[in-house]
Motif scaffolding. Structure first.
Motif, PDB file in Angstrom:
ATOM      1  N   ARG B 121       0.830  -0.766  -0.013  1.00 19.80           N
ATOM      2  CA  ARG B 121       0.148   0.153   0.073  1.00 19.80           C
ATOM      3  C   ARG B 121       0.836   0.655   0.297  1.00 19.80           C
ATOM      4  NH1 ARG B 121      -2.545   1.838  -2.149  1.00 19.80           N
ATOM      5  NH2 ARG B 121      -4.502   3.475  -1.574  1.00 19.80           N
ATOM      6  N   LEU B 122       1.696   1.481   0.514  1.00 20.61           N
ATOM      7  CA  LEU B 122       2.571   2.262   0.844  1.00 20.61           C
ATOM      8  C   LEU B 122       3.883   2.534  -0.558  1.00 20.61           C
ATOM      9  CD1 LEU B 122       4.605   2.138   3.855  1.00 20.61           C
ATOM     10  CD2 LEU B 122       3.970   3.793   3.137  1.00 20.61           C
ATOM     11  N   ARG B 123       3.603   1.510  -1.555  1.00 23.80           N
ATOM     12  CA  ARG B 123       4.308   1.384  -2.083  1.00 23.80           C
ATOM     13  C   ARG B 123       2.976   2.644  -3.261  1.00 23.80           C
ATOM     14  NH1 ARG B 123       8.034  -2.584  -1.209  1.00 23.80           N
ATOM     15  NH2 ARG B 123       6.400  -4.339  -2.008  1.00 23.80           N
ATOM     16  N   GLU B 124       1.570   1.847  -3.259  1.00 22.86           N
ATOM     17  CA  GLU B 124       1.325   2.115  -4.065  1.00 22.86           C
ATOM     18  C   GLU B 124       0.986   3.854  -3.830  1.00 22.86           C
ATOM     19  OE1 GLU B 124      -1.511   2.418  -7.184  1.00 22.86           O
ATOM     20  OE2 GLU B 124       0.402   1.074  -6.977  1.00 22.86           O
ATOM     21  N   LEU B 125       1.081   4.699  -2.546  1.00 20.93           N
ATOM     22  CA  LEU B 125       0.262   5.777  -2.572  1.00 20.93           C
ATOM     23  C   LEU B 125       1.517   6.355  -2.978  1.00 20.93           C
ATOM     24  CD1 LEU B 125      -0.894   4.994   1.053  1.00 20.93           C
ATOM     25  CD2 LEU B 125      -2.451   6.653  -1.028  1.00 20.93           C
ATOM     26  N   ASN B 126       3.179   5.896  -2.837  1.00 23.00           N
ATOM     27  CA  ASN B 126       3.619   7.035  -2.531  1.00 23.00           C
ATOM     28  C   ASN B 126       4.267   6.724  -4.187  1.00 23.00           C
ATOM     29  OD1 ASN B 126       5.681   8.118  -1.160  1.00 23.00           O
ATOM     30  ND2 ASN B 126       6.109   5.615  -0.124  1.00 23.00           N
ATOM     31  N   ARG B 127       3.623   6.218  -5.351  1.00 22.00           N
ATOM     32  CA  ARG B 127       3.272   5.716  -6.709  1.00 22.00           C
ATOM     33  C   ARG B 127       2.525   7.007  -7.683  1.00 22.00           C
ATOM     34  NH1 ARG B 127       0.894   4.957 -10.745  1.00 22.00           N
ATOM     35  NH2 ARG B 127      -0.809   3.629  -9.743  1.00 22.00           N
ATOM     36  N   GLU B 128       1.124   6.964  -6.521  1.00 20.71           N
ATOM     37  CA  GLU B 128      -0.073   7.654  -7.300  1.00 20.71           C
ATOM     38  C   GLU B 128       0.437   8.967  -6.330  1.00 20.71           C
ATOM     39  OE1 GLU B 128      -3.776   6.819  -6.715  1.00 20.71           O
ATOM     40  OE2 GLU B 128      -3.411   4.929  -5.429  1.00 20.71           O
ATOM     41  N   LEU B 129       1.534   9.421  -5.393  1.00 25.43           N
ATOM     42  CA  LEU B 129       1.268  11.079  -5.239  1.00 25.43           C
ATOM     43  C   LEU B 129       2.440  11.068  -6.179  1.00 25.43           C
ATOM     44  CD1 LEU B 129       1.370  12.680  -3.418  1.00 25.43           C
ATOM     45  CD2 LEU B 129       3.096  11.686  -1.430  1.00 25.43           C
ATOM     46  N   ALA B 130       3.530  10.287  -7.054  1.00 25.09           N
ATOM     47  CA  ALA B 130       4.616  11.205  -7.091  1.00 25.09           C
ATOM     48  C   ALA B 130       3.952  11.672  -8.818  1.00 25.09           C
ATOM     49  CB  ALA B 130       6.218   9.768  -7.603  1.00 25.09           C
ATOM     50  N   GLU B 131       2.891  10.656  -9.391  1.00 27.07           N
ATOM     51  CA  GLU B 131       1.828  10.862 -11.091  1.00 27.07           C
ATOM     52  C   GLU B 131       1.584  12.469 -10.480  1.00 27.07           C
ATOM     53  OE1 GLU B 131      -1.070   8.323 -11.736  1.00 27.07           O
ATOM     54  OE2 GLU B 131       0.130   7.252 -12.422  1.00 27.07           O
ATOM     55  N   ILE B 132       0.595  12.387  -9.108  1.00 23.96           N
ATOM     56  CA  ILE B 132       0.010  13.826  -8.798  1.00 23.96           C
ATOM     57  C   ILE B 132       1.009  14.933  -9.007  1.00 23.96           C
ATOM     58  CG2 ILE B 132      -1.306  15.325  -8.041  1.00 23.96           C
ATOM     59  CD1 ILE B 132      -2.736  12.944  -6.395  1.00 23.96           C
ATOM     60  N   ALA B 158      -1.816   9.434   4.882  1.00 19.69           N
ATOM     61  CA  ALA B 158      -1.665   8.020   5.000  1.00 19.69           C
ATOM     62  C   ALA B 158      -0.428   7.194   4.919  1.00 19.69           C
ATOM     63  CB  ALA B 158      -2.504   8.068   3.386  1.00 19.69           C
ATOM     64  N   ILE B 159       0.523   8.064   4.024  1.00 20.45           N
ATOM     65  CA  ILE B 159       1.881   8.023   4.003  1.00 20.45           C
ATOM     66  C   ILE B 159       2.456   8.005   5.239  1.00 20.45           C
ATOM     67  CG2 ILE B 159       4.192   7.799   3.128  1.00 20.45           C
ATOM     68  CD1 ILE B 159       2.588   8.747   0.420  1.00 20.45           C
ATOM     69  N   ALA B 160       2.145   9.017   6.352  1.00 20.84           N
ATOM     70  CA  ALA B 160       3.038   9.426   7.516  1.00 20.84           C
ATOM     71  C   ALA B 160       2.512   8.186   7.770  1.00 20.84           C
ATOM     72  CB  ALA B 160       2.624  10.857   7.133  1.00 20.84           C
ATOM     73  N   TYR B 161       0.720   8.192   8.153  1.00 21.42           N
ATOM     74  CA  TYR B 161       0.441   7.193   8.972  1.00 21.42           C
ATOM     75  C   TYR B 161       0.923   6.044   8.752  1.00 21.42           C
ATOM     76  CZ  TYR B 161      -2.737   4.549  12.141  1.00 21.42           C
ATOM     77  OH  TYR B 161      -3.780   4.024  12.925  1.00 21.42           O
ATOM     78  N   LEU B 162       0.931   4.822   7.895  1.00 19.12           N
ATOM     79  CA  LEU B 162       1.565   3.899   7.255  1.00 19.12           C
ATOM     80  C   LEU B 162       3.027   3.480   7.553  1.00 19.12           C
ATOM     81  CD1 LEU B 162      -0.159   2.650   3.973  1.00 19.12           C
ATOM     82  CD2 LEU B 162      -0.954   2.542   6.624  1.00 19.12           C
ATOM     83  N   GLU B 163       3.838   4.851   8.147  1.00 14.53           N
ATOM     84  CA  GLU B 163       5.567   4.363   8.152  1.00 14.53           C
ATOM     85  C   GLU B 163       5.390   4.774   9.815  1.00 14.53           C
ATOM     86  OE1 GLU B 163       6.908   7.548   5.614  1.00 14.53           O
ATOM     87  OE2 GLU B 163       7.067   6.237   4.590  1.00 14.53           O
TER      88      GLU B 163
END
Lengths: 187, 187
Positions: B121-132, B158-163
DNA sequence: GTTCACATGTAACAGGTTACATGATTGG
DNA sequence: CCAATCATGTAACCTGTTACATGTGAAC
């Protein structure tokens, strides 16, 4: 079987026995109402079908004047199905927001209307956040705490962002009429 | 008419003419792919129906070897319908997350499996964030910037919470076999 | 040679919601 | 008296996805 109402009911019943009516309440008023949804029209048939399939058992408690309460319990077979559905890699999160669609087209609307929408959304987010905060104290389950924490984190972020960017549009002042010329929004 | 594929197409076509194929690309690869979704099976019929209803016009551009491109434009009547759908108070945001459902039942799964899901999920969120982030530079439209900013804000949260909460479960170490006794997850 | 990008469209299916039908009891 | 809460269930409807059907040209 993906993440549908059946799986949702299995998940809720894993925490304890419940009737269809109670499941609906938990879905719409509980700590997780922000990411869960189901109506009677899908819950009741799901419970019937899963009982027939041996994933649930049902005991009817007679009541005077009211229809029997049908209390459902998850069976070992049901737990197995639940765990199986948890083991498949979860699909991407789905987020649908009419509010964001509106904001994307903010230039088509009178600024006061947009400001009003932001204020509405802020109220709603604060309401949901308070709901989770009050519910999270009363539970001591790690999964629930994690999910509640996640919900609070993104809601707090959304609130902070909306408050910081709130002043791009005129304040919502009751009595101030919209700039009259809404009609021809196109360039 | 609520927020459905028809309204979505009107919104996209308001930014400029496009074919059904292009609309699909914008929906799945664009800056807003995190809160928008539609398949060919819903886009093409929507465009046909709206053209018949006078909300769009369609010009066919002939191509060699390929089928005609059908380029759609929004009409004044279409803009009116779009604005009307924007004026109704937006419904509540809908958020569906198989990931959160999994986390809610983390105690039913081997910890390494849960840690793996968090990392995914972290990878996915980071990917989407970079895209935006990369897309937001290339646009200078206030509505788009607001929505992109909103998306970035909640993804960062979300990323901060998951990390921060990542270490509740064992690290994802390839080669480490799952604790063998998954089967009987029930108490 | 096979896969990808282009390009449109339909039919079968899945998964849900809304509104209806029924009916007692409690609180304002 | 009216609305809400309790309680279950069905049928009609809506909305959308998946898989299929069709075909070319370019890249690998």
């Amino acid at each position: 079987m993906g993440m549908n109402v059946r799986t949702l009911c299995l998940g809720i019943l894993h925490f304890g026995d419940a009737t269809g009516y109670e499941i609906k309440k938990k879905v719409e008023q509980g700590m997780f109402s922000h990411f869960i949804e189901a109506s009677y029209g899908s819950i009741y048939p799901a419970l019937t079908a899963m009982t027939e399939a041996g994933l649930l058992t049902c005991r009817a408690e007679a009541q005077e004047g009211k229809p029997d309460r049908k209390v459902y319990s998850i069976t070992p077979a049901g737990r197995e199905v639940l765990v199986d559905s948890l083991r498949v890699k979860p699909g991407a999160d789905k987020f649908k927001s009419q509010f964001l669609f509106l904001m994307l087209h903010a230039d088509l609307l009178p600024p006061s209307h947009v400001g009003c929408a932001v204020d509405d959304r802020l109220r709603e987010l604060n309401r949901e956040l308070a709901e989770i905060r009050s519910a999270v104290c009363t539970c001591d389950h790690p999964g629930s705490e994690f999910v509640a924490g996640y919900g609070m984190a993104i809601m707090e972020a959304a609130i902070a962002y909306l408050e910081k960017n709130r002043d791009r549009w005129p304040a919502e002042r009751p009595g101030t009429q919209d700039a009259p010329g809404l009609g021809a929004a196109a360039e």
